[in-house]
Design a protein around this motif. Sequence first.
Motif, PDB file in Angstrom:
ATOM      1  N   UNK A   5      -1.596  42.581  48.891  1.00  0.00           N
ATOM      2  CA  UNK A   5      -1.322  42.339  47.495  1.00  0.00           C
ATOM      3  C   UNK A   5       0.024  41.663  47.286  1.00  0.00           C
ATOM      4  N   UNK A   6       0.882  41.686  48.295  1.00  0.00           N
ATOM      5  CA  UNK A   6       2.209  41.089  48.130  1.00  0.00           C
ATOM      6  C   UNK A   6       2.340  39.741  48.842  1.00  0.00           C
ATOM      7  N   UNK A   7       1.296  39.279  49.495  1.00  0.00           N
ATOM      8  CA  UNK A   7       1.333  37.984  50.168  1.00  0.00           C
ATOM      9  C   UNK A   7       1.217  36.884  49.120  1.00  0.00           C
ATOM     10  N   UNK A   8       2.023  35.846  49.296  1.00  0.00           N
ATOM     11  CA  UNK A   8       2.027  34.726  48.347  1.00  0.00           C
ATOM     12  C   UNK A   8       1.738  33.420  49.073  1.00  0.00           C
ATOM     13  N   UNK A   9       1.269  32.431  48.323  1.00  0.00           N
ATOM     14  CA  UNK A   9       1.054  31.100  48.887  1.00  0.00           C
ATOM     15  C   UNK A   9       2.343  30.634  49.557  1.00  0.00           C
ATOM     16  N   UNK A  10       2.214  30.093  50.749  1.00  0.00           N
ATOM     17  CA  UNK A  10       3.369  29.579  51.474  1.00  0.00           C
ATOM     18  C   UNK A  10       4.000  30.575  52.427  1.00  0.00           C
ATOM     19  N   UNK A  11       3.643  31.863  52.334  1.00  0.00           N
ATOM     20  CA  UNK A  11       4.179  32.850  53.275  1.00  0.00           C
ATOM     21  C   UNK A  11       3.656  32.559  54.674  1.00  0.00           C
ATOM     22  N   UNK A  12       4.505  32.752  55.648  1.00  0.00           N
ATOM     23  CA  UNK A  12       4.109  32.558  57.044  1.00  0.00           C
ATOM     24  C   UNK A  12       3.491  33.856  57.566  1.00  0.00           C
ATOM     25  N   UNK A  13       2.356  33.693  58.226  1.00  0.00           N
ATOM     26  CA  UNK A  13       1.647  34.830  58.819  1.00  0.00           C
ATOM     27  C   UNK A  13       1.360  34.480  60.267  1.00  0.00           C
ATOM     28  N   UNK A  14       1.668  35.402  61.166  1.00  0.00           N
ATOM     29  CA  UNK A  14       1.430  35.189  62.589  1.00  0.00           C
ATOM     30  C   UNK A  14       0.230  36.010  63.012  1.00  0.00           C
ATOM     31  N   UNK A  15      -0.748  35.329  63.623  1.00  0.00           N
ATOM     32  CA  UNK A  15      -1.933  35.992  64.162  1.00  0.00           C
ATOM     33  C   UNK A  15      -1.835  35.977  65.679  1.00  0.00           C
ATOM     34  N   UNK A  16      -1.866  37.156  66.276  1.00  0.00           N
ATOM     35  CA  UNK A  16      -1.896  37.293  67.726  1.00  0.00           C
ATOM     36  C   UNK A  16      -3.230  37.945  68.069  1.00  0.00           C
ATOM     37  N   UNK A  17      -4.239  37.110  68.327  1.00  0.00           N
ATOM     38  CA  UNK A  17      -5.593  37.620  68.559  1.00  0.00           C
ATOM     39  C   UNK A  17      -5.658  38.512  69.793  1.00  0.00           C
ATOM     40  N   UNK A  18      -5.042  38.099  70.880  1.00  0.00           N
ATOM     41  CA  UNK A  18      -5.106  38.915  72.101  1.00  0.00           C
ATOM     42  C   UNK A  18      -4.343  40.224  71.928  1.00  0.00           C
ATOM     43  N   UNK A  19      -3.260  40.200  71.143  1.00  0.00           N
ATOM     44  CA  UNK A  19      -2.490  41.421  70.882  1.00  0.00           C
ATOM     45  C   UNK A  19      -3.021  42.226  69.719  1.00  0.00           C
ATOM     46  N   UNK A  20      -4.031  41.664  69.025  1.00  0.00           N
ATOM     47  CA  UNK A  20      -4.687  42.328  67.897  1.00  0.00           C
ATOM     48  C   UNK A  20      -3.696  42.681  66.785  1.00  0.00           C
ATOM     49  N   UNK A  21      -2.816  41.698  66.453  1.00  0.00           N
ATOM     50  CA  UNK A  21      -1.866  41.926  65.366  1.00  0.00           C
ATOM     51  C   UNK A  21      -1.895  40.769  64.382  1.00  0.00           C
ATOM     52  N   UNK A  22      -1.567  41.082  63.161  1.00  0.00           N
ATOM     53  CA  UNK A  22      -1.429  40.112  62.075  1.00  0.00           C
ATOM     54  C   UNK A  22      -0.117  40.484  61.387  1.00  0.00           C
ATOM     55  N   UNK A  23       0.860  39.575  61.402  1.00  0.00           N
ATOM     56  CA  UNK A  23       2.204  39.901  60.923  1.00  0.00           C
ATOM     57  C   UNK A  23       2.609  38.976  59.786  1.00  0.00           C
ATOM     58  N   UNK A  24       2.984  39.570  58.672  1.00  0.00           N
ATOM     59  CA  UNK A  24       3.533  38.824  57.553  1.00  0.00           C
ATOM     60  C   UNK A  24       5.015  38.619  57.846  1.00  0.00           C
ATOM     61  N   UNK A  25       5.429  37.368  58.001  1.00  0.00           N
ATOM     62  CA  UNK A  25       6.803  37.052  58.399  1.00  0.00           C
ATOM     63  C   UNK A  25       7.713  37.022  57.173  1.00  0.00           C
ATOM     64  N   UNK A  26       8.138  38.207  56.746  1.00  0.00           N
ATOM     65  CA  UNK A  26       9.043  38.351  55.599  1.00  0.00           C
ATOM     66  C   UNK A  26      10.171  39.304  55.967  1.00  0.00           C
ATOM     67  N   UNK A  27      11.360  39.050  55.458  1.00  0.00           N
ATOM     68  CA  UNK A  27      12.434  40.024  55.647  1.00  0.00           C
ATOM     69  C   UNK A  27      12.051  41.350  54.969  1.00  0.00           C
ATOM     70  N   UNK A  28      12.499  42.451  55.543  1.00  0.00           N
ATOM     71  CA  UNK A  28      12.163  43.780  54.995  1.00  0.00           C
ATOM     72  C   UNK A  28      12.570  43.914  53.529  1.00  0.00           C
ATOM     73  N   UNK A  29      13.718  43.346  53.164  1.00  0.00           N
ATOM     74  CA  UNK A  29      14.183  43.451  51.775  1.00  0.00           C
ATOM     75  C   UNK A  29      13.234  42.734  50.815  1.00  0.00           C
ATOM     76  N   UNK A  30      12.731  41.565  51.201  1.00  0.00           N
ATOM     77  CA  UNK A  30      11.791  40.822  50.352  1.00  0.00           C
ATOM     78  C   UNK A  30      10.470  41.576  50.236  1.00  0.00           C
ATOM     79  N   UNK A  31       9.997  42.110  51.337  1.00  0.00           N
ATOM     80  CA  UNK A  31       8.754  42.881  51.325  1.00  0.00           C
ATOM     81  C   UNK A  31       8.889  44.106  50.415  1.00  0.00           C
TER      82      UNK A  31
END
Length: 77
Positions: free
Chosen positions: A1-27
């Motif tokens: 619900x907090x993801x916005x257009x233009x946010x960078x997201x890293x998908x690591x399929x082999x590691x089975x992770x999806x990471x929203x690349x935001x500073x903790x303060x912004x999140x």
Amino acid sequence: AVVRDGDMITLDASGRTLTLELPEAELAARQKAFQPPSPPASGYQRLYVEHVLQADRGCDFDFLLGARGAAVPRHSH
């Protein structure tokens, strides 16, 4: 619900992770400011909101899974 257009997201399929690349303060600020939308009053949108399962559970209606008492294997979703 907090993801916005233009946010960078890293998908690591082999590691089975999806990471929203935001500073903790912004999140934290986005989470604090978030207001959930009012649920739909009726119709298919309400059915979808109330009964469709999340992706990790198959994105299916919850009332269709194992309705006859039989186990539904994960690979059949």
